[in-house]
Design a protein around this motif. Structure first.
Motif, PDB file in Angstrom:
ATOM      1  N   THR A   1       0.824  -1.209   0.000  1.00 53.57           N
ATOM      2  CA  THR A   1       0.000   0.000   0.000  1.00 53.57           C
ATOM      3  C   THR A   1       0.858   1.260   0.000  1.00 53.57           C
ATOM      4  OG1 THR A   1      -0.160   0.249   2.413  1.00 53.57           O
ATOM      5  CG2 THR A   1      -1.729  -1.263   1.346  1.00 53.57           C
ATOM      6  N   LEU A   2       2.163   1.085  -0.007  1.00 56.73           N
ATOM      7  CA  LEU A   2       3.159   2.141   0.053  1.00 56.73           C
ATOM      8  C   LEU A   2       3.226   2.804   1.422  1.00 56.73           C
ATOM      9  CD1 LEU A   2       2.953   3.758  -3.489  1.00 56.73           C
ATOM     10  CD2 LEU A   2       4.253   1.784  -2.687  1.00 56.73           C
ATOM     11  N   ALA A   3       2.792   2.080   2.443  1.00 54.38           N
ATOM     12  CA  ALA A   3       3.028   2.515   3.815  1.00 54.38           C
ATOM     13  C   ALA A   3       4.444   2.129   4.220  1.00 54.38           C
ATOM     14  CB  ALA A   3       2.021   1.864   4.766  1.00 54.38           C
ATOM     15  N   ARG A   4       5.099   2.983   4.968  1.00 58.28           N
ATOM     16  CA  ARG A   4       6.484   2.745   5.368  1.00 58.28           C
ATOM     17  C   ARG A   4       6.566   1.619   6.399  1.00 58.28           C
ATOM     18  NH1 ARG A   4       8.014   7.782   7.573  1.00 58.28           N
ATOM     19  NH2 ARG A   4       7.514   6.955   9.627  1.00 58.28           N
ATOM     20  N   LYS A   5       7.474   0.650   6.155  1.00 59.76           N
ATOM     21  CA  LYS A   5       7.681  -0.461   7.075  1.00 59.76           C
ATOM     22  C   LYS A   5       8.948  -0.292   7.917  1.00 59.76           C
ATOM     23  CE  LYS A   5       6.757  -4.669   5.979  1.00 59.76           C
ATOM     24  NZ  LYS A   5       6.760  -6.010   5.335  1.00 59.76           N
ATOM     25  N   ARG A   6      10.064   0.057   7.269  1.00 59.96           N
ATOM     26  CA  ARG A   6      11.326   0.213   7.990  1.00 59.96           C
ATOM     27  C   ARG A   6      12.266   1.057   7.140  1.00 59.96           C
ATOM     28  NH1 ARG A   6      10.898  -4.870   5.954  1.00 59.96           N
ATOM     29  NH2 ARG A   6      12.541  -5.612   4.552  1.00 59.96           N
ATOM     30  N   GLN A   7      13.328   1.522   7.774  1.00 53.71           N
ATOM     31  CA  GLN A   7      14.325   2.330   7.094  1.00 53.71           C
ATOM     32  C   GLN A   7      15.720   1.797   7.450  1.00 53.71           C
ATOM     33  OE1 GLN A   7      13.283   6.682   6.476  1.00 53.71           O
ATOM     34  NE2 GLN A   7      12.032   6.257   8.282  1.00 53.71           N
ATOM     35  N   PRO A   8      16.193   0.785   6.732  1.00 54.35           N
ATOM     36  CA  PRO A   8      17.472   0.139   7.046  1.00 54.35           C
ATOM     37  C   PRO A   8      18.657   0.908   6.458  1.00 54.35           C
ATOM     38  CG  PRO A   8      16.441  -0.983   5.205  1.00 54.35           C
ATOM     39  CD  PRO A   8      15.478   0.094   5.645  1.00 54.35           C
ATOM     40  N   HIS A   9      18.998   2.034   7.065  1.00 64.08           N
ATOM     41  CA  HIS A   9      20.086   2.848   6.557  1.00 64.08           C
ATOM     42  C   HIS A   9      21.423   2.100   6.688  1.00 64.08           C
ATOM     43  CE1 HIS A   9      16.945   5.687   6.524  1.00 64.08           C
ATOM     44  NE2 HIS A   9      17.066   6.117   7.770  1.00 64.08           N
ATOM     45  N   LEU A  10      22.349   2.405   5.798  1.00 63.36           N
ATOM     46  CA  LEU A  10      23.665   1.765   5.777  1.00 63.36           C
ATOM     47  C   LEU A  10      24.714   2.826   6.050  1.00 63.36           C
ATOM     48  CD1 LEU A  10      25.615  -0.574   5.163  1.00 63.36           C
ATOM     49  CD2 LEU A  10      25.374  -0.026   2.735  1.00 63.36           C
ATOM     50  N   TRP A  11      25.426   2.697   7.207  1.00 65.11           N
ATOM     51  CA  TRP A  11      26.403   3.719   7.551  1.00 65.11           C
ATOM     52  C   TRP A  11      27.497   3.116   8.419  1.00 65.11           C
ATOM     53  CZ3 TRP A  11      27.172   5.377  12.695  1.00 65.11           C
ATOM     54  CH2 TRP A  11      26.207   4.943  13.619  1.00 65.11           C
ATOM     55  N   SER A  12      28.599   3.824   8.491  1.00 61.61           N
ATOM     56  CA  SER A  12      29.744   3.401   9.287  1.00 61.61           C
ATOM     57  C   SER A  12      30.383   4.632   9.912  1.00 61.61           C
ATOM     58  CB  SER A  12      30.766   2.673   8.417  1.00 61.61           C
ATOM     59  OG  SER A  12      32.016   2.549   9.076  1.00 61.61           O
ATOM     60  N   ARG A  13      31.062   4.449  11.029  1.00 59.87           N
ATOM     61  CA  ARG A  13      31.756   5.563  11.664  1.00 59.87           C
ATOM     62  C   ARG A  13      33.042   5.933  10.936  1.00 59.87           C
ATOM     63  NH1 ARG A  13      29.153   6.392  16.394  1.00 59.87           N
ATOM     64  NH2 ARG A  13      27.996   4.609  17.253  1.00 59.87           N
ATOM     65  N   ASP A  14      33.607   4.989  10.195  1.00 59.37           N
ATOM     66  CA  ASP A  14      34.933   5.199   9.611  1.00 59.37           C
ATOM     67  C   ASP A  14      34.974   5.187   8.093  1.00 59.37           C
ATOM     68  OD1 ASP A  14      36.085   5.259  12.171  1.00 59.37           O
ATOM     69  OD2 ASP A  14      36.179   3.082  12.227  1.00 59.37           O
ATOM     70  N   VAL A  15      33.982   4.623   7.449  1.00 60.30           N
ATOM     71  CA  VAL A  15      34.023   4.412   6.006  1.00 60.30           C
ATOM     72  C   VAL A  15      32.749   4.972   5.379  1.00 60.30           C
ATOM     73  CG1 VAL A  15      34.119   2.673   4.177  1.00 60.30           C
ATOM     74  CG2 VAL A  15      35.463   2.373   6.254  1.00 60.30           C
ATOM     75  N   ALA A  16      32.895   5.601   4.216  1.00 63.40           N
ATOM     76  CA  ALA A  16      31.741   6.128   3.489  1.00 63.40           C
ATOM     77  C   ALA A  16      31.161   5.073   2.565  1.00 63.40           C
ATOM     78  CB  ALA A  16      32.150   7.353   2.681  1.00 63.40           C
ATOM     79  N   PHE A  17      29.855   5.138   2.358  1.00 59.46           N
ATOM     80  CA  PHE A  17      29.154   4.290   1.398  1.00 59.46           C
ATOM     81  C   PHE A  17      28.450   5.178   0.379  1.00 59.46           C
ATOM     82  CE2 PHE A  17      29.193   1.603   5.241  1.00 59.46           C
ATOM     83  CZ  PHE A  17      29.735   0.431   4.731  1.00 59.46           C
ATOM     84  N   ALA A  18      28.341   4.695  -0.862  1.00 60.12           N
ATOM     85  CA  ALA A  18      27.658   5.465  -1.907  1.00 60.12           C
ATOM     86  C   ALA A  18      27.258   4.544  -3.053  1.00 60.12           C
ATOM     87  CB  ALA A  18      28.560   6.583  -2.435  1.00 60.12           C
ATOM     88  N   TYR A  19      26.387   5.020  -3.905  1.00 62.54           N
ATOM     89  CA  TYR A  19      25.972   4.359  -5.145  1.00 62.54           C
ATOM     90  C   TYR A  19      25.404   2.951  -4.908  1.00 62.54           C
ATOM     91  CZ  TYR A  19      29.023   8.082  -6.832  1.00 62.54           C
ATOM     92  OH  TYR A  19      29.620   9.298  -7.050  1.00 62.54           O
ATOM     93  N   PRO A  20      24.388   2.816  -4.065  1.00 69.25           N
ATOM     94  CA  PRO A  20      23.800   1.490  -3.871  1.00 69.25           C
ATOM     95  C   PRO A  20      23.118   0.979  -5.133  1.00 69.25           C
ATOM     96  CG  PRO A  20      22.406   3.191  -2.903  1.00 69.25           C
ATOM     97  CD  PRO A  20      23.682   3.867  -3.320  1.00 69.25           C
ATOM     98  N   ALA A  21      23.070  -0.355  -5.269  1.00 72.09           N
ATOM     99  CA  ALA A  21      22.374  -1.018  -6.372  1.00 72.09           C
ATOM    100  C   ALA A  21      21.711  -2.262  -5.828  1.00 72.09           C
ATOM    101  CB  ALA A  21      23.344  -1.376  -7.494  1.00 72.09           C
ATOM    102  N   ALA A  22      20.621  -2.683  -6.450  1.00 75.00           N
ATOM    103  CA  ALA A  22      19.886  -3.847  -5.958  1.00 75.00           C
ATOM    104  C   ALA A  22      19.253  -4.598  -7.112  1.00 75.00           C
ATOM    105  CB  ALA A  22      18.809  -3.419  -4.952  1.00 75.00           C
ATOM    106  N   GLN A  23      19.031  -5.882  -6.901  1.00 81.50           N
ATOM    107  CA  GLN A  23      18.304  -6.733  -7.841  1.00 81.50           C
ATOM    108  C   GLN A  23      17.647  -7.847  -7.041  1.00 81.50           C
ATOM    109  OE1 GLN A  23      16.380  -7.386 -10.315  1.00 81.50           O
ATOM    110  NE2 GLN A  23      17.871  -7.018 -11.959  1.00 81.50           N
ATOM    111  N   VAL A  24      16.544  -8.348  -7.554  1.00 86.39           N
ATOM    112  CA  VAL A  24      15.798  -9.424  -6.901  1.00 86.39           C
ATOM    113  C   VAL A  24      15.717 -10.596  -7.850  1.00 86.39           C
ATOM    114  CG1 VAL A  24      13.556 -10.080  -5.941  1.00 86.39           C
ATOM    115  CG2 VAL A  24      14.489  -7.799  -5.495  1.00 86.39           C
ATOM    116  N   ASP A  25      15.943 -11.817  -7.333  1.00 84.97           N
ATOM    117  CA  ASP A  25      15.840 -12.994  -8.196  1.00 84.97           C
ATOM    118  C   ASP A  25      14.399 -13.483  -8.249  1.00 84.97           C
ATOM    119  OD1 ASP A  25      15.340 -14.432  -5.878  1.00 84.97           O
ATOM    120  OD2 ASP A  25      17.093 -15.727  -6.054  1.00 84.97           O
ATOM    121  N   GLY A  26      14.174 -14.579  -8.971  1.00 82.39           N
ATOM    122  CA  GLY A  26      12.813 -15.070  -9.184  1.00 82.39           C
ATOM    123  C   GLY A  26      12.109 -15.533  -7.937  1.00 82.39           C
TER     124      GLY A  26
END
Length: 522
Positions: A401-426
């Motif tokens: 229904t497009l209601a928000r379930k969770r927000q699993p942010h990805l972060w670290s104290r020492d290292v930066a993250f960027a350019y996420p990508a995702a795919q789902v299998d069958g």
């Protein structure tokens, strides 16, 4: 893509304004356009060898031009590296709760020899990948292309040399997509003339047999088809059950006017229809749109509405598009806090261009069947803030229904993250990739999956390093996105692959190393 790609969004179709709104009937607000078959491309066979001087020069000009414009099983490895578990400094969030990854296994990565790349890759690589047939793999990126047929050694795949028209036409910003169980590989490419003028774009399609014979069909795309002028950039592709969906930005000069979202019938692409009838719409104003991978009978996409809300778009195969506003945790795009310096790699700020242009782009989207029903997720780049000391990735997962379930942010104290990508299998399993760097690490690529939370202390992501470089880019430009593709060789195995690019032994295009990294979810 080097212009500012997002802003507050205004809609061109029916809107439901609520953070978790229920769907409503929407008028059929999309339009249709007929696109004739442009012809057939025959990619010439060229023995592996050093790229010619014209190709090498083009790679350098591409970087300059972009800066000016900004406002599967692996083949038999010629070189392979064993994977490593993500070290503590690159552990999932937060850093002090990092755990050993047990859900993702990275196989030995295959480094594609430079003589088999068919060009000189750029540090802004924008890699893509499509799997076909049994163990076939088509790997592309800015200024390079390579193919492996049936697991054999990689060889150049020079789409540049296949297009009719002016001598010296080059392919840039390619996006390749395949779908397990569907005998179809599609690609979108932008074309550039020998004097660096834009020469339109094209949608390519091939069955596995056609690709093996180095043949693809193509349909010319242009802004004029969608009531605009200028050029198109920052593309994305995704499949629903019945359609191939494509988004790109419509650009005038150095300013984004809007994105275009079109869909093409899958059967017409497979059969080589003489004319594609494409439905299309302009979903938002002056914002980049990211499609969700793994969708079924309706497609989802998202754009930034503000720094505390997303505009989430849905387009059923059998109906017209609607949109919903979804509130998310506020995030920062402060340019001065969008830096990541790696002393071990010459002190280069590999995220400088994100700070320079404020590119909080949504680069990952996915649909999957979760334990409580269908989930739709999106993830994007953000700057550091008072609670997150490094640039990082924000994510949101919604229900059907497009209601928000969770927000699993990805972060670290020492290292930066960027350019996420995702795919789902069958089977609804999520493969994830993200770039990391800073601190003790030169830019690299890690892969893994989201973890079903068992407690509030469970980190939401588990990652392994797929590839890590030795240097940062002298230009301090890196990006624009990554890719993950599901592999169809064994549906029970949850196998994916990403294309990683790193700098090894130096800081320029000549030091870019491209590798294919398959990984399995357990």
């Amino acid at each position: 893509m080097w212009i500012s790609r997002w802003g507050w969004a205004g809609l061109a179709f029916a809107t439901v304004s609520s953070a978790g709104a229920s769907a409503q009937d929407a008028p059929d607000s999309h339009r249709a356009v007929e696109i004739p078959l442009g012809g057939t491309l025959h990619v010439p066979v060229r023995p592996p060898g050093r790229p010619d001087a014209v190709t090498a020069a083009h790679a350098g000009r591409e970087g300059d031009r972009r800066r000016e414009r900004r406002s599967a099983p692996a083949a038999r490895p010629e070189a392979a590296r064993s994977p490593r578990a993500v070290p503590a400094q690159v552990a999932p969030t937060p850093l002090d709760r990092g755990v050993a990854s047990t859900r993702a296994h990275v196989e030995a990565t295959t480094v594609i020899p430079r003589i088999a790349l068919g060009g000189v890759p750029h540090v802004v690589a924008e890699p893509s990948l499509g799997a076909f047939g049994r163990d076939g793999m088509l790997v592309t990126g800015n200024s390079f292309g390579s193919v492996s047929f049936g697991g054999r050694a990689y060889e150049p795949f020079d789409l540049d040399r296949a297009f009719p028209g002016a001598v010296g036409t080059r392919v840039v910003d390619p996006v390749v997509l395949s779908k397990p169980g569907l005998d179809l590989v599609v690609a979108y490419v932008q074309l550039r003339t020998s004097d660096e003028r834009d020469a339109g774009a094209a949608l390519l399609a091939a069955t596995g047999a056609e690709l093996t014979s180095r043949t693809l069909r193509f349909y010319r795309l242009s802004p004029e088809l969608f009531g605009a002028t200028g050029w198109v950039d920052y593309p994305d592709l995704a499949f629903s059950d019945g359609f191939l969906h494509w988004t790109a930005l419509l650009v005038e000069g150095s300013s984004v006017t809007s994105p275009v979202w079109a869909r093409f019938p899958i059967e017409a692409l497979r059969s080589g229809a003489r004319t594609l009838v494409a439905d299309w719409t302009v979903p938002v104003d002056r914002a980049s749109v990211r499609l969700a991978q793994g969708c079924g009978d309706e497609m989802f996409a998202a754009a930034h509405e503000s720094d505390a809300a997303l505009r989430v778009l849905r387009w059923p195969d059998g109906g017209g598009p609607t949109s919903h506003v979804v509130d998310v945790d506020p995030w920062s795009g402060t340019s001065s806090r969008w830096t990541s310096v790696a002393p071990a790699s010459g002190g280069r700020d590999w995220l400088h261009r994100l700070g320079e242009f404020g590119s909080a782009d949504i680069t990952a989207g996915w649909c999957r069947a979760g334990p409580t029903g269908t989930e739709i997720g999106f993830a994007w780049n953000v700057a550091a803030d008072d609670e997150h000391p490094q640039p990082h990735v924000r994510a949101v997962v919604l229900d059907s229904t497009l209601a928000r379930k969770r927000q699993p942010h990805l972060w670290s104290r020492d290292v930066a993250f960027a350019y996420p990508a995702a795919q789902v299998d069958g089977r609804g399993r999520l493969g994830f990739a993200v770039a990391f760097g800073g601190g003790a690490h030169a830019p690299g690529v890690a892969v893994g999956t989201e973890v079903e939370p068992t407690s509030s202390a469970t980190p939401p992501w588990e990652l392994h390093i797929a590839a890590e470089g030795t240097h940062g880019p002298a230009s301090e430009h890196w990006g624009d996105f990554l890719v993950v593709r599901a592999l169809a060789t064994d549906p029970a195995a949850a196998r994916f692959a990403t294309v990683a690019w790193t700098l090894r032994g130096g800081e320029s295009d000549e030091n870019v190393e491209v590798s294919v990294a398959p990984f399995t979810l357990r």
